[in-house]
Design an enzyme around this catalytic site. Structure first.
Site, PDB file in Angstrom:
ATOM      1  N   ASP A   1     -10.326  -3.558  -4.478  1.00  0.00           N
ATOM      2  CA  ASP A   1      -9.357  -2.591  -4.017  1.00  0.00           C
ATOM      3  C   ASP A   1      -9.289  -1.379  -4.926  1.00  0.00           C
ATOM      4  O   ASP A   1      -9.154  -1.325  -5.998  1.00  0.00           O
ATOM      5  CB  ASP A   1      -8.132  -3.335  -3.967  1.00  0.00           C
TER       6      ASP A   1
ATOM      7  N   SER B   1       0.870  -1.197   0.043  1.00  0.00           N
ATOM      8  CA  SER B   1      -0.079  -0.061  -0.144  1.00  0.00           C
ATOM      9  C   SER B   1       0.814   1.300  -0.035  1.00  0.00           C
ATOM     10  O   SER B   1       1.700   1.581  -0.937  1.00  0.00           O
ATOM     11  CB  SER B   1      -1.024   0.069   1.168  1.00  0.00           C
TER      12      SER B   1
ATOM     13  N   HIS C   1      -8.431  -4.919  -0.259  1.00  0.00           N
ATOM     14  CA  HIS C   1      -7.171  -4.360   0.327  1.00  0.00           C
ATOM     15  C   HIS C   1      -6.676  -4.760   1.473  1.00  0.00           C
ATOM     16  O   HIS C   1      -7.537  -5.174   2.569  1.00  0.00           O
ATOM     17  CB  HIS C   1      -7.012  -2.696   0.253  1.00  0.00           C
TER      18      HIS C   1
END
Length: 314
Positions: free
Chosen positions: A250, A155, A280
């Protein structure tokens, strides 16, 4: 594809718990209330785990060094945790880092870079580069082979890994073997199809990403800087080979896949894989999501192969 049944169950549990949305919290509240460690599973034993600090551009940077069993020098992975540059710490990724160290048979150096909004862009990126350079420069002292140092993260940490690869190329001070980008943030924009499709209801929301970016950047102009939005870099040639993992449900899916395509077009060797049905954060959740565990196994196998190839070609 349909939402993965384990991910669906997880989302239902979270909804039933009634936690307030991230974007309604202060950074301090978000840090105090966001804990996914229960979803990571039991931490595996590794040869050695050591906490220390290293010199950084804004003061000492805490790092955690995971050394596998056996005789070094080992290859290394410098790992940057996710959390939108605002939350997350060494504990957040403790289990994944242990799994990677054991399965890739490499030293993993997990980096506790400075967080926003107390330290805005480019503080996290500068710390992340400094940590990678420290590992290369001090390789012998931590049983590492300086010619086999990879970077990776998930991320916002995937964003930082991509940015460190760019910085390393631009500065010419260190050479990196590989970049492992797990559902990376690559662009300060919310205009993709995946942002529209997955804006709400799949753990990471569009509103929380706006909240993260607003805390991280000093100005809208910063969002156009390739060291914040690597997808906007004019030239991606000369970067290390890459693994890019994304998730179907996501918001960040499309920008991660777009970055993989840009790297490929620039002549960089890329492996890209989308985990269908996944939300995610799956890389943090190997204890609750089978595909989360599979993604770590996948990343470790890719790392191990790159490290072995490096030895053969020397």
């Amino acid at each position: 594809m349909a939402l993965d049944p384990q991910a669906k169950f997880l989302l239902e549990q979270m909804e039933a718990a009634g936690a307030p949305p991230m974007d309604s919290l202060s950074p301090e509240e978000a840090r105090a209330t966001t804990d996914f460690s229960a979803l990571a599973g039991e931490p595996e034993e590794v040869g050695k785990v050591e906490n220390q600090t290293i010199a950084g551009p804004g003061g000492e940077i805490p790092v955690r060094i995971y050394t596998p069993k056996g005789e070094g020098p080992f290859p290394a992975l410098v790992y940057y945790h996710g959390g939108g540059w605002v939350i997350g710490n060494l504990e957040t990724v403790d289990v994944p880092c242990r799994l990677l160290a054991n399965r890739a048979n490499c030293v993993v150096v997990s980096v506790d870079y400075r967080l926003a909004p107390e330290h805005k862009f480019p503080a996290a990126a500068d710390d992340s580069y400094a940590a990678a350079k420290w590992v290369v420069d001090n390789a012998a002292s931590i049983q590492v082979d300086a010619e086999r140092v990879a970077i990776g993260g998930d991320s916002a940490g995937g964003n930082l890994a991509a940015v460190v690869a760019l910085m390393a190329r631009d500065k010419g001070e260190i050479s990196l073997a590989y970049q492992m980008l797990v559902y990376p943030v690559t662009n300060h924009s919310y205009a993709t199809e995946s942002y529209t499709e997955n804006a709400d209801g799949y753990l990471l929301t569009k509103d929380s990403m706006v909240w993260f970016w607003n805390h991280y950047l000093q100005s809208e102009e910063d969002g156009k800087n390739p060291y914040a939005s690597p997808l906007l870099a004019e030239d991606l040639s000369g970067l290390p080979p890459a693994l890019v993992l994304t998730g179907e449900f996501d918001p960040l899916r499309d920008e991660g896949e777009a970055y993989a395509e840009r790297l490929r077009e620039a002549g960089v060797q890329v492996e890209a894989k989308r985990y269908d049905g996944m939300i995610h954060g799956y890389f943090w959740m190997p204890g609750a999501l089978e595909q989360g565990r599979q993604s770590i196994e996948h990343a470790a196998k890719a790392l191990k192969q790159v490290f072995e190839d490096k030895v053969v070609t020397r």
